[in-house]
Motif scaffolding. Structure first.
Motif, short mmCIF file in Angstrom:
data_model
loop_
_atom_site.label_atom_id
_atom_site.label_comp_id
_atom_site.label_asym_id
_atom_site.label_seq_id
_atom_site.Cartn_x
_atom_site.Cartn_y
_atom_site.Cartn_z
N VAL A 38 0.84 -1.20 0.00
CA VAL A 38 0.00 0.00 0.00
C VAL A 38 0.88 1.25 0.00
N LEU A 39 1.93 1.26 0.82
CA LEU A 39 2.83 2.42 0.87
C LEU A 39 3.59 2.60 -0.44
N LEU A 40 3.98 1.50 -1.08
CA LEU A 40 4.67 1.60 -2.37
C LEU A 40 3.75 2.13 -3.45
N ASP A 41 2.47 1.80 -3.36
CA ASP A 41 1.50 2.25 -4.36
C ASP A 41 1.14 3.72 -4.19
N ALA A 42 1.28 4.24 -2.97
CA ALA A 42 0.89 5.61 -2.68
C ALA A 42 1.84 6.60 -3.32
N ARG A 43 1.33 7.71 -3.72
CA ARG A 43 2.14 8.79 -4.29
C ARG A 43 2.48 9.84 -3.24
N ARG A 44 2.15 9.50 -1.98
CA ARG A 44 2.38 10.43 -0.88
C ARG A 44 2.46 9.63 0.41
N ALA A 45 2.81 10.29 1.49
CA ALA A 45 2.87 9.64 2.80
C ALA A 45 1.44 9.41 3.31
N LEU A 46 1.24 8.27 3.97
CA LEU A 46 -0.10 7.90 4.45
C LEU A 46 -0.13 7.77 5.96
N SER A 47 -1.23 8.16 6.55
CA SER A 47 -1.43 7.98 7.98
C SER A 47 -1.84 6.53 8.25
N HIS A 48 -1.78 6.14 9.52
CA HIS A 48 -2.23 4.80 9.92
C HIS A 48 -3.67 4.58 9.46
N LEU A 49 -4.51 5.58 9.63
CA LEU A 49 -5.92 5.46 9.25
C LEU A 49 -6.08 5.23 7.74
N GLY A 81 3.33 15.01 12.00
CA GLY A 81 2.50 16.11 11.51
C GLY A 81 2.16 17.08 12.62
N ASP A 82 1.78 18.28 12.24
CA ASP A 82 1.34 19.28 13.21
C ASP A 82 0.10 18.80 13.95
N ASP A 83 -0.63 17.89 13.34
CA ASP A 83 -1.85 17.35 13.94
C ASP A 83 -1.56 16.16 14.86
N ARG A 84 -0.27 15.91 15.13
CA ARG A 84 0.20 14.83 15.99
C ARG A 84 -0.10 13.44 15.42
N VAL A 85 -0.25 13.39 14.12
CA VAL A 85 -0.46 12.11 13.43
C VAL A 85 0.79 11.82 12.60
N PHE A 86 1.35 10.62 12.79
CA PHE A 86 2.48 10.21 11.96
C PHE A 86 1.96 9.76 10.61
N ARG A 87 2.73 10.09 9.57
CA ARG A 87 2.46 9.58 8.24
C ARG A 87 3.66 8.75 7.83
N TYR A 88 3.42 7.72 7.06
CA TYR A 88 4.46 6.75 6.70
C TYR A 88 4.68 6.78 5.20
#
Length: 164
Positions: A38-49, A81-88
């Protein structure tokens, strides 16, 4: 909102994911392969959600463990993130086995302040040039002997979708 990736892409990225895990000395479990695909397919960083939405059948705790394992192995990185959410992110979307390196994550990010999406700033043609520039700036500003092992740079603004 993240959509579930279709089967041909999933199969292709799971094969790459499995090879990356093995090359990094990490056991290629089904959950790790799915998350990395899923992360390889993404064109951007993704959150856990967002990863969880793409893999609705994967248990939340298993997903957290898979993300932590990928991070600990240096395959992905966490962007706070500023929203305290990590993106991967894998750092080089789309990626290949040859890019697995602890140094691959020394790059900047662009964060859209409207939609909160985060994009990695990579220069595929000259992957080391920004890192060399930042290291030279470090040496120039602070003198010899300083060596960076991690660089965090975030540019904030509006992404192309939000700017219109």
């Amino acid at each position: 909102m993240m959509k579930t990736i279709d089967t041909p892409q999933l199969t292709q990225h799971q094969s790459s994911a499995s090879a990356m895990l093995i090359a990094s000395g990490v056991r290629a479990t089904s959950a790790r392969c799915q998350v990395l695909a899923v992360l390889l397919d993404a064109r951007r960083a993704l959150s856990h959600l967002e990863v969880q939405m793409a893999l609705p059948d994967l248990d939340r705790v298993t997903l957290y463990r898979a993300l932590d394992c990928l991070y600990d192995a240096g395959i992905t990185h966490k962007i706070p993130g500023d929203d305290r959410v990590f993106r991967y992110s894998t750092g080089h979307e789309p990626s290949s086995v040859s890019t697995v390196s602890k140094n691959q994550h020394a790059h900047g990010h662009f964060k859209c302040t409207r939609c909160t999406r985060v994009f990695c700033l990579d220069d595929a043609q000259h992957p080391d040039s920004p890192n060399q520039l930042w290291q030279a700036s470090l040496q120039s500003a602070l003198g010899a002997g300083f060596l960076s092992h991690e660089i965090e740079l975030t540019i904030k603004g509006w992404c192309a979708d939000c700017a219109h």
